[in-house]
Scaffold this active site. Structure first.
Site, PDB file in Angstrom:
ATOM      1  N   ASN A   1      -2.869   8.171   6.234  1.00 26.48           N
ATOM      2  CA  ASN A   1      -3.957   9.127   6.446  1.00 26.48           C
ATOM      3  C   ASN A   1      -5.297   8.402   6.321  1.00 26.48           C
ATOM      4  OD1 ASN A   1      -4.983   9.348   3.678  1.00 26.48           O
ATOM      5  ND2 ASN A   1      -3.050  10.393   3.208  1.00 26.48           N
TER       6      ASN A   1
ATOM      7  N   ARG B   1      -8.531  -5.023   2.591  1.00 26.82           N
ATOM      8  CA  ARG B   1      -7.981  -5.986   3.558  1.00 26.82           C
ATOM      9  C   ARG B   1      -8.976  -6.414   4.617  1.00 26.82           C
ATOM     10  NH1 ARG B   1      -3.482  -7.887   0.869  1.00 26.82           N
ATOM     11  NH2 ARG B   1      -2.238  -6.134   0.122  1.00 26.82           N
TER      12      ARG B   1
ATOM     13  N   ARG C   1      19.962 -13.871   8.400  1.00 24.77           N
ATOM     14  CA  ARG C   1      18.492 -13.803   8.500  1.00 24.77           C
ATOM     15  C   ARG C   1      17.788 -14.472   7.332  1.00 24.77           C
ATOM     16  NH1 ARG C   1      17.234  -7.419   7.100  1.00 24.77           N
ATOM     17  NH2 ARG C   1      18.568  -7.291   5.268  1.00 24.77           N
TER      18      ARG C   1
ATOM     19  N   HIS D   1       0.868  -1.191   0.000  1.00 22.32           N
ATOM     20  CA  HIS D   1       0.000   0.000   0.000  1.00 22.32           C
ATOM     21  C   HIS D   1       0.898   1.233   0.000  1.00 22.32           C
ATOM     22  CE1 HIS D   1      -3.812  -2.182   0.559  1.00 22.32           C
ATOM     23  NE2 HIS D   1      -2.975  -3.113   1.027  1.00 22.32           N
TER      24      HIS D   1
HETATM   25  C1  FAD Z   1      -6.724 -10.050  -1.830  1.00 22.60           C
HETATM   26  C2  FAD Z   1      -5.466  -9.442  -2.383  1.00 22.60           C
HETATM   27  C3  FAD Z   1      -4.582 -10.221  -3.095  1.00 22.60           C
HETATM   28  C4  FAD Z   1      -3.394  -9.648  -3.613  1.00 22.60           C
HETATM   29  N1  FAD Z   1      -2.538 -10.451  -4.318  1.00 22.60           N
HETATM   30  C5  FAD Z   1      -1.404  -9.909  -4.821  1.00 22.60           C
HETATM   31  C6  FAD Z   1      -0.482 -10.687  -5.585  1.00 22.60           C
HETATM   32  O1  FAD Z   1      -0.693 -11.853  -5.812  1.00 22.60           O
HETATM   33  N2  FAD Z   1       0.653 -10.100  -6.040  1.00 22.60           N
HETATM   34  C7  FAD Z   1       0.917  -8.772  -5.812  1.00 22.60           C
HETATM   35  O2  FAD Z   1       1.948  -8.265  -6.261  1.00 22.60           O
HETATM   36  N3  FAD Z   1       0.062  -8.008  -5.116  1.00 22.60           N
HETATM   37  C8  FAD Z   1      -1.075  -8.538  -4.613  1.00 22.60           C
HETATM   38  N4  FAD Z   1      -1.926  -7.751  -3.880  1.00 22.60           N
HETATM   39  C9  FAD Z   1      -1.588  -6.356  -3.657  1.00 22.60           C
HETATM   40  C10 FAD Z   1      -2.315  -5.448  -4.654  1.00 22.60           C
HETATM   41  O3  FAD Z   1      -1.952  -5.740  -5.981  1.00 22.60           O
HETATM   42  C11 FAD Z   1      -1.975  -3.998  -4.355  1.00 22.60           C
HETATM   43  O4  FAD Z   1      -0.576  -3.786  -4.516  1.00 22.60           O
HETATM   44  C12 FAD Z   1      -2.367  -3.584  -2.956  1.00 22.60           C
HETATM   45  O5  FAD Z   1      -3.664  -4.075  -2.635  1.00 22.60           O
HETATM   46  C13 FAD Z   1      -2.365  -2.067  -2.864  1.00 22.60           C
HETATM   47  O6  FAD Z   1      -3.445  -1.596  -3.643  1.00 22.60           O
HETATM   48  P1  FAD Z   1      -3.442  -0.146  -4.298  1.00 22.60           P
HETATM   49  O7  FAD Z   1      -2.385  -0.058  -5.322  1.00 22.60           O
HETATM   50  O8  FAD Z   1      -4.854   0.113  -4.743  1.00 22.60           O
HETATM   51  O9  FAD Z   1      -3.162   0.743  -3.014  1.00 22.60           O
HETATM   52  P2  FAD Z   1      -2.129   1.903  -2.727  1.00 22.60           P
HETATM   53  O10 FAD Z   1      -0.757   1.538  -3.169  1.00 22.60           O
HETATM   54  O11 FAD Z   1      -2.357   2.234  -1.287  1.00 22.60           O
HETATM   55  O12 FAD Z   1      -2.633   3.074  -3.619  1.00 22.60           O
HETATM   56  C14 FAD Z   1      -3.906   3.678  -3.351  1.00 22.60           C
HETATM   57  C15 FAD Z   1      -4.447   4.243  -4.641  1.00 22.60           C
HETATM   58  O13 FAD Z   1      -3.585   5.287  -5.077  1.00 22.60           O
HETATM   59  C16 FAD Z   1      -3.531   5.269  -6.500  1.00 22.60           C
HETATM   60  N5  FAD Z   1      -2.140   5.026  -6.914  1.00 22.60           N
HETATM   61  C17 FAD Z   1      -1.097   4.693  -6.115  1.00 22.60           C
HETATM   62  N6  FAD Z   1       0.039   4.589  -6.816  1.00 22.60           N
HETATM   63  C18 FAD Z   1      -0.293   4.840  -8.098  1.00 22.60           C
HETATM   64  C19 FAD Z   1       0.421   4.849  -9.307  1.00 22.60           C
HETATM   65  N7  FAD Z   1       1.714   4.581  -9.390  1.00 22.60           N
HETATM   66  N8  FAD Z   1      -0.249   5.143 -10.438  1.00 22.60           N
HETATM   67  C20 FAD Z   1      -1.560   5.441 -10.425  1.00 22.60           C
HETATM   68  N9  FAD Z   1      -2.330   5.426  -9.302  1.00 22.60           N
HETATM   69  C21 FAD Z   1      -1.693   5.125  -8.161  1.00 22.60           C
HETATM   70  C22 FAD Z   1      -4.483   4.166  -6.985  1.00 22.60           C
HETATM   71  O14 FAD Z   1      -5.760   4.715  -7.204  1.00 22.60           O
HETATM   72  C23 FAD Z   1      -4.517   3.247  -5.786  1.00 22.60           C
HETATM   73  O15 FAD Z   1      -5.688   2.451  -5.717  1.00 22.60           O
HETATM   74  C24 FAD Z   1      -3.108  -8.295  -3.378  1.00 22.60           C
HETATM   75  C25 FAD Z   1      -4.020  -7.519  -2.669  1.00 22.60           C
HETATM   76  C26 FAD Z   1      -5.173  -8.061  -2.172  1.00 22.60           C
HETATM   77  C27 FAD Z   1      -6.147  -7.197  -1.391  1.00 22.60           C
END
Ligand code: FAD
Length: 236
Positions: free
Chosen positions: A178, A189, A162, A83
């Protein structure tokens, strides 16, 4: 350095610091008309926060934040680090010797994965599967800890030793996010609410962390949390 490996199945989520309340979220939103919202009664405040959440005016929610002290298995901290709107300061296995605390699930933790990627279901597992899980996990954790100690005793650097410890070892970190990022984290989550817009399938242990964070969010920003619930548990 201790020899005794211990096991946990829980996580710690302790509030370290918090900034902002419902009134502050309103004040940040009212900045656009040079008002503060200080004259609003509680019904008007709740209504205005509902409006912000419903219309997805997200930035005012970013002015409230919390810092949490978290103890959890390494794999859970790894998931949290995905995240990108979190600031994480983690205990270093490079600069200090780690502690022999490993994850071992309780008997009521589902053990068996069924279904397909994106739609997994988890089921309890048989008595034999439980015994296999406990035996293999404890044997591997204890062997890993002995290997780690043997390497440290032989003068191998902590940063290399480690590597044998695996992702079930407990780590700790301060995590700041935030309220908007918190809601996004919770939408992904947590599970089991049929009124949620998004159906997510988080791993059980990161859901424990999310539950701990959500309890603090609800206590510190009650109107914001109520709006999050009302509009389908999606970050504005
Ligand atoms: C059930 C589950 C299974 C998952 N399985 C995997 C897996 O197998 N492999 C894996 O690698 N990950 C996995 N993840 C992690 C998932 O891919 C995301 O990395 C994680 O949930 C963070 O989500 P996010 O990018 O929306 O959130 P954040 O990183 O908190 O970002 C929040 C929001 O900010 C915006 N944002 C942030 N950065 C950018 C950017 N660079 N460009 C554009 N918009 C942006 C988007 O709108 C994003 O939704 C899993 C997550 C869940 C919940």
């Amino acid at each position: 350095m201790t020899d005794a490996v211990t096991y946990r199945s829980d996580v710690t989520v302790r509030l370290d610091d918090w900034m902002g309340d419902d009134a502050k979220v309103i004040r940040m939103a009212k900045a656009s008309i040079k008002r503060t919202g200080g004259d609003m009664d509680s019904a008007a405040r709740e209504g205005f926060i509902n409006f912000l959440a419903r219309e997805r005016h997200g930035v005012p929610f970013e002015h409230a934040y919390g810092t949490f002290y978290i103890e959890a298995p390494l794999r859970v901290l790894r998931q949290m680090a995905k995240h990108r709107h979190t600031s994480i300061s983690e205990w270093s296995g490079r600069y200090s010797v780690l502690e022999p605390v490993f994850f071992l699930a309780d008997r009521d933790r589902h053990l068996v994965q069924a279904g397909k990627p994106g739609a997994y279901r988890f089921q309890p597992g048989s008595a034999d599967q439980w015994l296999t899980y406990v035996w293999q996990t404890t044997a591997a954790s204890e062997y890993a800890w002995r290997s780690y100690q043997a390497m440290l005793n032989a003068g191998i650097a902590r940063e290399l030793a480690r590597d044998v410890l695996g992702v079930g070892i407990y780590t700790s970190a301060y995590v700041t996010l935030n309220a908007r990022a918190m809601m996004h984290f919770l939408s992904l989550r947590t599970s089991g609410r049929d009124y949620a817009t998004l159906t997510s399938h988080p791993q059980a242990e990161i859901e424990l962390v999310a539950d701990g964070i959500e309890a603090h969010l609800a206590a510190k920003l009650p109107a914001v949390h109520a709006a999050f619930e009302k509009y389908g548990r999606v970050a504005p």
